[in-house]
Design a protein around this motif. Sequence first.
Motif, PDB file in Angstrom:
ATOM      1  N   VAL A  78       0.871  -1.173   0.000  1.00 26.45           N
ATOM      2  CA  VAL A  78       0.000   0.000   0.000  1.00 26.45           C
ATOM      3  C   VAL A  78       0.909   1.225   0.000  1.00 26.45           C
TER       4      VAL A  78
ATOM      5  N   GLY B  43      -4.594  -2.477   3.497  1.00 24.70           N
ATOM      6  CA  GLY B  43      -3.826  -3.730   3.455  1.00 24.70           C
ATOM      7  C   GLY B  43      -4.699  -4.912   3.839  1.00 24.70           C
TER       8      GLY B  43
ATOM      9  N   SER C 182       7.745  -9.365   5.049  1.00 15.96           N
ATOM     10  CA  SER C 182       8.770  -8.324   5.093  1.00 15.96           C
ATOM     11  C   SER C 182       9.037  -7.925   6.542  1.00 15.96           C
TER      12      SER C 182
ATOM     13  N   ASP D 255       8.117  -5.197   7.796  1.00 14.72           N
ATOM     14  CA  ASP D 255       7.084  -4.248   8.226  1.00 14.72           C
ATOM     15  C   ASP D 255       6.201  -4.880   9.307  1.00 14.72           C
TER      16      ASP D 255
ATOM     17  N   ARG E 177       1.504  -8.222  11.520  1.00 12.31           N
ATOM     18  CA  ARG E 177       0.228  -8.149  12.247  1.00 12.31           C
ATOM     19  C   ARG E 177      -0.911  -8.697  11.375  1.00 12.31           C
ATOM     20  N   ARG E 178      -0.930  -8.261  10.140  1.00 11.10           N
ATOM     21  CA  ARG E 178      -2.007  -8.703   9.232  1.00 11.10           C
ATOM     22  C   ARG E 178      -1.996 -10.233   9.092  1.00 11.10           C
TER      23      ARG E 178
HETATM   24  C1  LIG Z   1       2.085  -4.117   5.013  1.00 10.00           C
HETATM   25  C2  LIG Z   1       1.099  -3.201   4.304  1.00 10.00           C
HETATM   26  C3  LIG Z   1       0.694  -3.821   2.983  1.00 10.00           C
HETATM   27  C4  LIG Z   1      -0.130  -3.046   5.193  1.00 10.00           C
HETATM   28  O1  LIG Z   1      -1.014  -2.154   4.567  1.00 10.00           O
HETATM   29  P1  LIG Z   1      -1.862  -1.114   5.452  1.00 10.00           P
HETATM   30  O2  LIG Z   1      -2.891  -0.520   4.576  1.00 10.00           O
HETATM   31  O3  LIG Z   1      -0.920  -0.201   6.150  1.00 10.00           O
HETATM   32  O4  LIG Z   1      -2.530  -2.165   6.489  1.00 10.00           O
HETATM   33  P2  LIG Z   1      -3.760  -2.020   7.457  1.00 10.00           P
HETATM   34  O5  LIG Z   1      -4.087  -0.582   7.673  1.00 10.00           O
HETATM   35  O6  LIG Z   1      -4.852  -2.908   6.956  1.00 10.00           O
HETATM   36  O7  LIG Z   1      -3.190  -2.695   8.768  1.00 10.00           O
HETATM   37  C5  LIG Z   1      -2.064  -2.186   9.410  1.00 10.00           C
HETATM   38  C6  LIG Z   1      -2.072  -2.704  10.842  1.00 10.00           C
HETATM   39  O8  LIG Z   1      -0.790  -2.492  11.438  1.00 10.00           O
HETATM   40  C7  LIG Z   1      -0.951  -1.731  12.623  1.00 10.00           C
HETATM   41  N1  LIG Z   1       0.284  -0.946  12.763  1.00 10.00           N
HETATM   42  C8  LIG Z   1       0.593   0.256  12.250  1.00 10.00           C
HETATM   43  N2  LIG Z   1       1.849   0.587  12.577  1.00 10.00           N
HETATM   44  C9  LIG Z   1       2.339  -0.422  13.314  1.00 10.00           C
HETATM   45  C10 LIG Z   1       3.583  -0.661  13.967  1.00 10.00           C
HETATM   46  N3  LIG Z   1       4.582   0.214  13.899  1.00 10.00           N
HETATM   47  N4  LIG Z   1       3.728  -1.819  14.643  1.00 10.00           N
HETATM   48  C11 LIG Z   1       2.748  -2.732  14.697  1.00 10.00           C
HETATM   49  N5  LIG Z   1       1.543  -2.558  14.109  1.00 10.00           N
HETATM   50  C12 LIG Z   1       1.344  -1.407  13.431  1.00 10.00           C
HETATM   51  C13 LIG Z   1      -2.203  -0.922  12.395  1.00 10.00           C
HETATM   52  O9  LIG Z   1      -2.766  -0.478  13.600  1.00 10.00           O
HETATM   53  C14 LIG Z   1      -3.081  -1.977  11.691  1.00 10.00           C
HETATM   54  O10 LIG Z   1      -3.576  -2.932  12.591  1.00 10.00           O
HETATM   55  P3  LIG Z   1      -5.154  -2.961  13.036  1.00 10.00           P
HETATM   56  O11 LIG Z   1      -5.938  -2.907  11.761  1.00 10.00           O
HETATM   57  O12 LIG Z   1      -5.293  -4.254  13.744  1.00 10.00           O
HETATM   58  O13 LIG Z   1      -5.322  -1.750  13.888  1.00 10.00           O
HETATM   59  C15 LIG Z   1       1.724  -1.803   4.052  1.00 10.00           C
HETATM   60  O14 LIG Z   1       1.989  -1.202   5.271  1.00 10.00           O
HETATM   61  C16 LIG Z   1       2.949  -1.816   3.157  1.00 10.00           C
HETATM   62  O15 LIG Z   1       2.836  -1.666   1.946  1.00 10.00           O
HETATM   63  N6  LIG Z   1       4.173  -1.974   3.734  1.00 10.00           N
HETATM   64  C17 LIG Z   1       5.402  -1.902   2.928  1.00 10.00           C
HETATM   65  C18 LIG Z   1       5.541  -3.067   1.967  1.00 10.00           C
HETATM   66  C19 LIG Z   1       5.547  -4.370   2.716  1.00 10.00           C
HETATM   67  O16 LIG Z   1       6.365  -4.595   3.573  1.00 10.00           O
HETATM   68  N7  LIG Z   1       4.618  -5.263   2.336  1.00 10.00           N
HETATM   69  C20 LIG Z   1       4.468  -6.563   2.947  1.00 10.00           C
HETATM   70  C21 LIG Z   1       5.126  -7.595   2.090  1.00 10.00           C
HETATM   71  S1  LIG Z   1       5.192  -9.178   2.905  1.00 10.00           S
END
Ligand SMILES: CC(C)(COP(=O)(O)OP(=O)(O)OC[C@H]1O[C@@H](n2cnc3c(N)ncnc32)[C@H](O)[C@@H]1OP(=O)(O)O)[C@@H](O)C(=O)NCCC(=O)NCCS
Length: 286
Positions: free
Chosen positions: A89, A99, A121, A123, A128-129
């Motif tokens: 995202v 996400g 990753s 992240d 968490r997801r």
């Molecule tokens: C991972 C990713 C796809 C998630 O997308 P997103 O739209 O941010 O995800 P969501 O908003 O649905 O969920 C994020 C969750 O993390 C939580 N969160 C945010 N920051 C956080 C942190 N520093 N530590 C732990 N949790 C955290 C949020 O509260 C949320 O949890 P909840 O819905 O239970 O409250 C996105 O952050 C991303 O693109 N990251 C970089 C690329 C990457 O690493 N992708 C994963 C590849 S395996």
Amino acid sequence: MARVRPMTGDDVAPAQEVWDEAFTTMRSSYGLPAAVGAGSAERTRQRIRHLLTTDAGGSWVAEDDDGKVMGLAQALVRDDLWVLSLLGVATRGQDRGTGKALLDAALGYGREVANGLILCSRDPRAARRYVRAGFHLNPSVSAWGTVDRRRLPAAPGVRPGTPDDHDFVAELDRSLRHGAHGPDLDHLLTEGCRLWVLEGRGYALARGAKPVFMAAEDEEAARDLLWACLAQARSDDVVEVSWMTAHQQWAADVALDAGLELHPAGPVMTRDMPVPCLYLPSGAYG
Ligand SMILES: CC(C)(COP(=O)(O)OP(=O)(O)OC[C@H]1O[C@@H](n2cnc3c(N)ncnc32)[C@H](O)[C@@H]1OP(=O)(O)O)[C@@H](O)C(=O)NCCC(=O)NCCS
């Protein structure tokens, strides 16, 4: 709230831009070297296009109110294995549930397939997801650095693979990870990866000196195949060996013997399957 819809061919270029921005920002936030693990934009587009062709039902984008792509997810199904290949995202839209919506869509594809694998990753949002989605967390490390060529042992018997080896590779993959790589192996070979084979005992698919994925029947074969990959490194190449868990101590041993550094990595996430011990996975293809 972003709208999640099936990916189309027109989404490939914007989806790649979203992925590169999200992935690069995430890596730099955790002090991970940008050069290791990063492919060219064109290679990422080819990867997205390839999976859109093979797994259209697992390919999704999220768009914002202006219809601009701001997220993507791609899952693939091979035999009895589901793999999440991409989830990203744009940083401007993170932490708003996009996400989760994308992951839910990707999980809906191949819902009947029990075994699942995600190479997570660094992240914490991603971890968490995946845990919240029911995946089992296996802590892992990655190794990187330049290979100390003075330490390279002979890896007798490892030879270049040929198309005649593909059935053996597929059978070994099915026995270790519930699914052959099928079209993904073909795709990677066309983009310059090389297949290495130890007759009847294992194989490695490598990009230069980096093992993309590899599998073996026994630990000695696994070690020899990993060494054969690392032997392709030139003196200044930075090589990465990714996602080694406590179950793959043999790989960590080889990486350390070769002079690479071990660093914490994102966890290996599994559903209804153990981490295959004599296998190293690819982040893109499981
Ligand atoms: C991972 C990713 C796809 C998630 O997308 P997103 O739209 O941010 O995800 P969501 O908003 O649905 O969920 C994020 C969750 O993390 C939580 N969160 C945010 N920051 C956080 C942190 N520093 N530590 C732990 N949790 C955290 C949020 O509260 C949320 O949890 P909840 O819905 O239970 O409250 C996105 O952050 C991303 O693109 N990251 C970089 C690329 C990457 O690493 N992708 C994963 C590849 S395996």
